[in-house]
Design a protein around this motif. Sequence first.
Motif, PDB file in Angstrom:
ATOM      1  N   HIS A  50       0.828  -1.203   0.000  1.00 25.40           N
ATOM      2  CA  HIS A  50       0.000   0.000   0.000  1.00 25.40           C
ATOM      3  C   HIS A  50       0.868   1.260   0.000  1.00 25.40           C
ATOM      4  O   HIS A  50       0.582   2.236  -0.691  1.00 25.40           O
ATOM      5  CB  HIS A  50      -0.943  -0.012   1.206  1.00 25.40           C
ATOM      6  CG  HIS A  50      -1.918   1.115   1.241  1.00 25.40           C
ATOM      7  ND1 HIS A  50      -1.614   2.344   1.779  1.00 25.40           N
ATOM      8  CD2 HIS A  50      -3.194   1.211   0.783  1.00 25.40           C
ATOM      9  CE1 HIS A  50      -2.660   3.143   1.660  1.00 25.40           C
ATOM     10  NE2 HIS A  50      -3.637   2.479   1.065  1.00 25.40           N
ATOM     11  N   PHE A  61      -4.666   4.679  -2.779  1.00 24.53           N
ATOM     12  CA  PHE A  61      -3.589   3.826  -3.281  1.00 24.53           C
ATOM     13  C   PHE A  61      -2.521   4.626  -4.028  1.00 24.53           C
ATOM     14  O   PHE A  61      -1.803   4.093  -4.859  1.00 24.53           O
ATOM     15  CB  PHE A  61      -4.169   2.743  -4.188  1.00 24.53           C
ATOM     16  CG  PHE A  61      -4.807   1.605  -3.431  1.00 24.53           C
ATOM     17  CD1 PHE A  61      -4.167   0.383  -3.332  1.00 24.53           C
ATOM     18  CD2 PHE A  61      -6.027   1.761  -2.800  1.00 24.53           C
ATOM     19  CE1 PHE A  61      -4.741  -0.666  -2.635  1.00 24.53           C
ATOM     20  CE2 PHE A  61      -6.615   0.723  -2.099  1.00 24.53           C
ATOM     21  CZ  PHE A  61      -5.971  -0.494  -2.011  1.00 24.53           C
ATOM     22  N   ALA A  94       0.906   3.110  -3.700  1.00 24.91           N
ATOM     23  CA  ALA A  94       0.998   1.652  -3.857  1.00 24.91           C
ATOM     24  C   ALA A  94       2.033   1.274  -4.907  1.00 24.91           C
ATOM     25  O   ALA A  94       2.239   1.991  -5.887  1.00 24.91           O
ATOM     26  CB  ALA A  94      -0.361   1.085  -4.243  1.00 24.91           C
TER      27      ALA A  94
END
Length: 437
Positions: free
Chosen positions: A340, A361, A364
């Motif tokens: 993440h 996100f 990410a």
Amino acid sequence: MHTLAQLRAGELSGITRLDLSCGLTEFPAEIFDLADTLEILNLSGNALSRLPDDLHRLKRLRVLFCSDNQFTELPACLGQCAALTMIGFKANAIVDVPAAALPPLLRWLILTDNHIETLPDALGERPHLQKLMLAGNRLQALPAALSGCHRLELIRIAANRLTELPQWLLTLPSLTWLAYAGNPLESEADASALDATPLIDWSALRLEQQLGEGASGVISRALWQRDDGAAQPVAVKLYKGEMTSDGSPLHEMNACITAGLHPNLIRVEGRISAHPDDQQGLVMQLIDPSYRNLASLPSLASCSRDVYAEDCRFSADVALRIAQGVASAAEHLHRQGITHGDLYGHNILLNEHGDCLLGDFGAASFHATTDTLETRALQRLEVRAFGVLLGELLARIDSGLSDERRGVLEDLERRCCQADVLARPGFSEVIEVLAKQ
């Protein structure tokens, strides 16, 4: 926002923060009249390309923002500012970062969206360095001297030209939040997940009110006219094209899709197609308005740590439910080959019962799904982020936690945050411990 006229008229005498954005091409000399009190100087959004050599006369200056200007070099005069701890030069045209430009107390450095190819070894000689933002540059390597930055907790190196993650990076004892998407070293997103995501025609969406706006895009409430005739309330996120401090918004979109379904993740309904401006976007589950953010973003003072409301308190059962939900979501992401990168309270939505959703996100990154030392280390960085979160929750429990249960949870927090990265538990073990409480 202040004005140049106010500054020149002496109306700002005694202020501790100055914000000037008015097309400046030169540093106003009148700023030095504030030297006895000025701590935060924001000159972002001007047309500056240099700063005065005697900037150190601003003896109390702790924070300097010069983003969205025309600098091609990080000014060497910064290194002479004895109290300066935070520097922000995002979205300039910086190529060179001289060692002389790094002040001794440097804690937070933002050089996102520039043209930097190399960094000086001196960066690793700043023992207070805690937060380093380098996304959107041309770096092919990081200086090995950074291995000495034992307080470094957050680093953003997305959208550069790195072909590998240096081994020392994954052993830094305090590193907690890492974003590296958009480099040649990154594993590819799961193409099957992207291809399988339904396409939703823009004409089937009717946007209503805006719900929020972040660095990567704008989220609005909308009605989706489904093929079966039903009108479903949804959230629509339209992505911006600009580089954010975390990396590329389109990498964020790919990660949201690849993450798949999980009860503690926001469900993706589909990708937008046929937008009139070819804008990329997602149609997502509309979150019930009873949900709120667990925490606020870090402040200038807290640097890499979230800020919680003074009255933020939980029962033991609610706090434990939050912890279990986040750990389960993180374990699910790791199984999909995703870290993440921004596991924080400010990215967690929750209701009064402790039902929670892990969102955003933007930081990410993809990694191999095989069990290697690198993937294990990457996942254990995220475990440290969970340990920080668990500690924040434990500090806010006001009822229902026996000394024995607290002892078990505090031990879990300690193990998640220990300096030896590979000695930290994985999320499967974390979930097992939480389930017994």
